[in-house]
Design an enzyme around this catalytic site. Sequence first.
Site, PDB file in Angstrom:
ATOM      1  N   SER A 281       0.852  -1.196   0.000  1.00  0.00           N
ATOM      2  CA  SER A 281       0.000   0.000   0.000  1.00  0.00           C
ATOM      3  C   SER A 281       0.884   1.241   0.000  1.00  0.00           C
ATOM      4  O   SER A 281       1.979   1.239   0.554  1.00  0.00           O
ATOM      5  CB  SER A 281      -0.881   0.026   1.247  1.00  0.00           C
ATOM      6  OG  SER A 281      -0.099   0.277   2.396  1.00  0.00           O
ATOM      7  N   ASP A 282       0.396   2.313  -0.599  1.00  0.00           N
ATOM      8  CA  ASP A 282       1.034   3.607  -0.396  1.00  0.00           C
ATOM      9  C   ASP A 282       0.889   3.933   1.094  1.00  0.00           C
ATOM     10  O   ASP A 282       0.125   3.276   1.821  1.00  0.00           O
ATOM     11  CB  ASP A 282       0.363   4.672  -1.278  1.00  0.00           C
ATOM     12  CG  ASP A 282       1.262   5.879  -1.511  1.00  0.00           C
ATOM     13  OD1 ASP A 282       2.252   6.064  -0.769  1.00  0.00           O
ATOM     14  OD2 ASP A 282       0.976   6.657  -2.451  1.00  0.00           O
ATOM     15  N   TYR A 283       1.604   4.937   1.551  1.00  0.00           N
ATOM     16  CA  TYR A 283       1.641   5.296   2.967  1.00  0.00           C
ATOM     17  C   TYR A 283       0.227   5.597   3.470  1.00  0.00           C
ATOM     18  O   TYR A 283      -0.367   6.609   3.093  1.00  0.00           O
ATOM     19  CB  TYR A 283       2.537   6.519   3.132  1.00  0.00           C
ATOM     20  CG  TYR A 283       2.961   6.808   4.541  1.00  0.00           C
ATOM     21  CD1 TYR A 283       4.136   6.259   5.056  1.00  0.00           C
ATOM     22  CD2 TYR A 283       2.203   7.629   5.355  1.00  0.00           C
ATOM     23  CE1 TYR A 283       4.535   6.521   6.347  1.00  0.00           C
ATOM     24  CE2 TYR A 283       2.594   7.892   6.655  1.00  0.00           C
ATOM     25  CZ  TYR A 283       3.764   7.334   7.143  1.00  0.00           C
ATOM     26  OH  TYR A 283       4.160   7.603   8.432  1.00  0.00           O
TER      27      TYR A 283
END
Length: 782
Positions: A265-267
């Site tokens: 996942s992105d942050y």
Amino acid sequence: MFWSVYIAFIITLSITGSTATSSPGLNETKWLDSRRQADAWVSRMNLTEKAAIVTGSLTGTCIEYVAPVESVGFGGLCLQDGPAGIRLAHLASVFPAGVTISATWDRELMSQRGSAMAAEFRGKGAHVVLGPSAGPLGRSPLGGRNWESFSPDPFLTGVAMDQTIRAIQEGGVQGSAKHIIGNEQETQRKRTVVDGKQVEAISSNIDDCTLHELYLWPFADAVRAGVASVMCGYSRVNSTYSCDNKHLLVDILKGELGFDGYVVSDYMATMSGIDSASFGLDMNQPGPMLSDLTKTAWGDNLADAVHNNLFPEARLNDMVRRVLTPYLYLGQNTPDYPSVDPSSLYLTLENFGLLQPWMPTPAGRDVRGNHSALIRHMGAAGCVLLKNVNNTLPLKESDITNIGVFGDDAADVTSGLVNPDDGFSIGTLGIGGGSGGGRNSFIVSPLEAIKERAREKGGITVQYITNNTALSSGVPGALYPWPDICLVFLKTWETEGADRESLEADGDSTAVVENVASLCPRKTVVITHSGGANTMPWASNPNVVGIIAAHYPGQESGNAIVDVLFGDVNPSGRLPYITSNRTEDYGEQAQILNVTGPAATESWAWQSNFTEGLMIDYRHFDSNDIDPLYEFGYGLSYTTFELASELSVSVRSGPVSPYPGTVPTNSTLALGGNPNLWKTVVTCSSSVKNTGSLAGATVVQLYVSLPQDDVPSGTPVRVLRGFDKVFLDAGETKAVSFALTRRDLSYWDVEAQDWRIPRGEIGISLGFSSRDLRRRSTVKII
Ligand SMILES: *[C@@H]1O[C@H](CO)[C@@H](O)[C@H](O)[C@H]1NC(C)=O
Ligand SMILES: *[C@@H]1O[C@H](CO)[C@@H](O)[C@H](O)[C@H]1NC(C)=O
Ligand SMILES: *[C@@H]1O[C@H](CO)[C@@H](O)[C@H](O)[C@H]1NC(C)=O
Ligand SMILES: *[C@@H]1O[C@H](CO)[C@@H](O)[C@H](O)[C@H]1NC(C)=O
Ligand SMILES: *[C@@H]1O[C@H](CO)[C@@H](O)[C@H](O)[C@H]1NC(C)=O
Ligand SMILES: *[C@@H]1O[C@H](CO)[C@@H](O)[C@H](O)[C@H]1NC(C)=O
Ligand SMILES: *[C@@H]1O[C@H](CO)[C@@H](O)[C@H](O)[C@H]1NC(C)=O
Ligand SMILES: *[C@@H]1O[C@H](CO)[C@@H](O)[C@H](O)[C@H]1NC(C)=O
Ligand SMILES: *[C@@H]1O[C@H](CO)[C@@H](O)[C@H](O)[C@H]1NC(C)=O
Ligand SMILES: *[C@@H]1O[C@H](CO)[C@@H](O)[C@H](O)[C@H]1NC(C)=O
């Protein structure tokens, strides 16, 4: 006589390495060995350990971290931003941005940049580069993060992804191709809460054909290159969050493209709990929490879910195997892998505004090596010479005694060395803002480099005014004598988290250029530091005799531009996007969606329909006959080139089927999709000659036109499908050849759900830009 000339011609004709790398980027035997070892580790781990490996941990000092599992010898993973060098670092390099390296159209440089970046990440103890980026692709020229990626053309971006990823991973570091997919604008990229109401993130509504032929294309190259990881973005696709999008992650990425690594996942982009793991997400970052911080995601929750039969253990094992395989494949479990740089903790604190004056600030490990020389070289190679009336450039030092330097982008930075500009203060701009930026250990400004050059030569005056407010309000005084040449430096601030509001360069740039040009008739040269297209209302001003798009060159900015201005480097960059005077020319649809007023707070208001389909950037201009300012692929040189022979085209012998057929059953990994898509079907060749008196490089470009009567409507009139950067001494001729794969010659057939080569004559054109096509031919395959 005839024969000796002919033989001399043949001898100088050395074939350049033009064809794209076509073999998969992973050694299948070794990958399968690593996978078996990962499985062996999985079988020795308990549920808590397995859940920990797929969940980020807040105990590390990197921006994202996976904690070690000592029982099997897994040392943990340090994941760091970003696509132009290790961001949270002291004594690391700031490399040129993605757009700059794509403007070089130079495969070798793309690869060298990747290798140097890998050396720095590894040197700092990072295991994963959170990059490169192919999403945003660049649907709208106003997209705030386009500069982090390479080009709105999927072929060029695909090549850059391929070269960068192979180089990073050959350096022993994992790449993470981001952001899958449709992450094309920053405005409302995340869910927000307005007046207590939850408003969902922008949804990129992308049809199947557009997905395959445009936005997914470079991700197929990334998977083919063997990328370890793919990052899902914050926004939604077809109303489903990317990190929750099973069709995208499971059917397309892991199914059709054969991706065998992990989706991260992105942050804080994970939107649901255990469900997202069922939908194909393999690693949640930055830790056991969800985007809204109110609930926890994974970690012990996942272990409990398996324990209670709410989540299949086989899928958890698959997730862990996917995370561990590239780690083992790249040998990151060896004891000689550098430890995480101790300064990393304080830099991460500083990033979040938590560094206090009483805390130590230990020096980082210096990982820069000799990368400055490469960065300077790449910065010059990423310069695109757009205008050069009467060969004003290169500057002839013998004729020049007085240089005028103007504009806020010329001067040294005044607001610090991290993304050292907010677009308003005085100071040169080497890279954009946000996670794609970096911490400069120094930055060479254009003014500094010009002064240095003048000192070396002696007898040259350098006068300068770097205050745009002063420059834009009238013809500045205080200059004596009038300069022999006026160099105007403009910048365009672009950053993660915001889209551009205009294509004009910052700081009242139009007035600045016009005022300087009136003071410096027929001697004004404009240099832009920008992450993409700019309007240039002054482009045809007769007093503006030179224009260079210098992009975001990184820390060696001034040295790179001086090399080009004074002719130490013959410019050879080409525009990796189209430019126009008018934002409207890019089409009604491919704009930033900005819902305003009461509607903006409706939960489902943010729907961006990609109804323009494939028609972005030059494809839109060419298919609708719109005149650009400077076209895609355009760029001048201090020398001249011509195609020195006819375009010859040959089809692979034997019958060619319209569809690629079924995936061979003996292939365990079909990286990037059906292996038949990557086979050469047509070969094209010609030769290119340097007809001037200076050595230099050009980019020979090949465009394919599919027969409009056998492809869906909305197919562009021509698309880039080959390019070759060729270095030639004065008078030299070299052969160029292009191998077109089945994918290059097909369109996505939505009914068959497969790539299909159309029936009829396929046009092939060869030239020096998308509008400067010198040789044409056709080929009939089906
Ligand atoms: C692939 O990896 C195997 C096993 O590590 C090795 O024996 C083989 O030489 C490698 N092949 C290539 C082409 O590098
Ligand atoms: C899993 O293994 C670790 C040791 O690696 C141990 O500390 C932990 O208690 C184990 N957890 C369970 C649930 O058995
Ligand atoms: C989005 O929806 C369109 C229209 O239903 C469909 O053709 C396309 O495959 C979907 N794309 C994705 C990525 O789900
Ligand atoms: C940088 O150093 C490496 C070896 O450490 C060398 O191979 C390379 O050629 C050098 N590059 C430049 C641009 O000097
Ligand atoms: C820039 O010029 C303007 C107008 O002359 C002036 O008001 C301003 O103080 C100057 N700014 C700086 C930083 O010198
Ligand atoms: C979107 O609209 C808001 C509110 O009107 C405005 O502040 C913002 O600048 C706009 N964004 C873009 C990228 O145009
Ligand atoms: C370019 O050279 C031509 C011929 O010498 C001259 O007529 C013209 O004015 C020059 N243009 C500029 C912008 O100096
Ligand atoms: C996008 O498409 C949907 C479904 O067709 C439609 O309801 C909506 O109005 C469209 N949005 C815009 C901004 O055109
Ligand atoms: C761009 O704008 C300038 C100024 O309005 C004009 O002179 C020039 O012709 C325009 N160029 C194109 C290609 O539209
Ligand atoms: C799979 O089979 C095809 C066709 O027989 C052959 O060309 C190819 O080399 C084989 N691949 C592997 C990995 O054995």
